[in-house]
Design an enzyme around this catalytic site. Sequence first.
Site, PDB file in Angstrom:
ATOM      1  N   ASP A 122     100.556  37.031  42.408  1.00  0.00           N
ATOM      2  CA  ASP A 122     101.284  36.822  41.157  1.00  0.00           C
ATOM      3  C   ASP A 122     101.758  38.164  40.568  1.00  0.00           C
ATOM      4  OD1 ASP A 122     100.765  34.148  41.401  1.00  0.00           O
ATOM      5  OD2 ASP A 122      99.020  34.175  40.077  1.00  0.00           O
TER       6      ASP A 122
HETATM    7  N1  URA Z   1      95.393  33.247  43.097  1.00  0.00           N
HETATM    8  C1  URA Z   1      96.088  33.367  41.941  1.00  0.00           C
HETATM    9  O1  URA Z   1      95.935  32.577  41.029  1.00  0.00           O
HETATM   10  N2  URA Z   1      96.946  34.398  41.832  1.00  0.00           N
HETATM   11  C2  URA Z   1      97.138  35.328  42.799  1.00  0.00           C
HETATM   12  O2  URA Z   1      97.931  36.248  42.621  1.00  0.00           O
HETATM   13  C3  URA Z   1      96.405  35.184  43.994  1.00  0.00           C
HETATM   14  C4  URA Z   1      95.544  34.142  44.124  1.00  0.00           C
END
Ligand code: URA
Length: 230
Positions: free
Chosen positions: A102
Amino acid sequence: MRVDRFLSNLPRFNRQQVRLLLVERRVSVDGVAVSDPHHEVRAFSRVCVDDEVLQAGKPARYFMLHKPQGCVSATSDPHHPTVLDLLDESDKGELHIAGRLDFNTTGLMLITNDGQWSRRLTQPQTKLPKVYLVETEQAIGPEYAIAFAKGLYFAFEDLTTQPAELELLGPTTARLSIVEGRYHQVKRMFGHFDNKVIGLHRERMGPLVLDASLAPGEYRPLTEDEIRQV
Ligand code: URA
């Protein structure tokens, strides 16, 4: 693809001719004569019959990046910098990300042009652990580890997550190991307990650990040994 299929897909050879070429050991893949029809030919393989090059092959490329906050795990984005903007490499259009993170998640990101290699890393079937350091808004209770180990039901995908391991490091910090990478998976797992994830950092994917000497935004090519381990 199998070498016999690769050759018979070319307009110039029929199956009988392909069998003969292999028996006569006139076919080479990456400089080595092959007679096994199952021998694997990849986009990166150099394939010759006698001295004639049928596929030149491309060098496979593999990089480890320390993803900083505030950049997008995509190859292009109209509004934000992308992880590919951090690479000073040619032909970046050929590269893809093995396991997105993310916008505000930091840590290990693997970037390559080798699709088979990245699939081995990310497919849930291979069960390679992806390990995250998690910081949450509220305290993490003992019931979390039990629920994560059992698996949580994700209604949107209509599936139950694979067993995950949670190690408590402090009241609001933990190390979580998961073997799949569903959309926002870690945040949704903690969301099950209405506990917001306020910090997320990926330490490891399978055998590959983020190099501690890489500052956020820095990257390096993988070593031969790291590439082979996947
Ligand atoms: N899980 C999430 O919620 N975000 C990420 O960036 C990676 C795994």
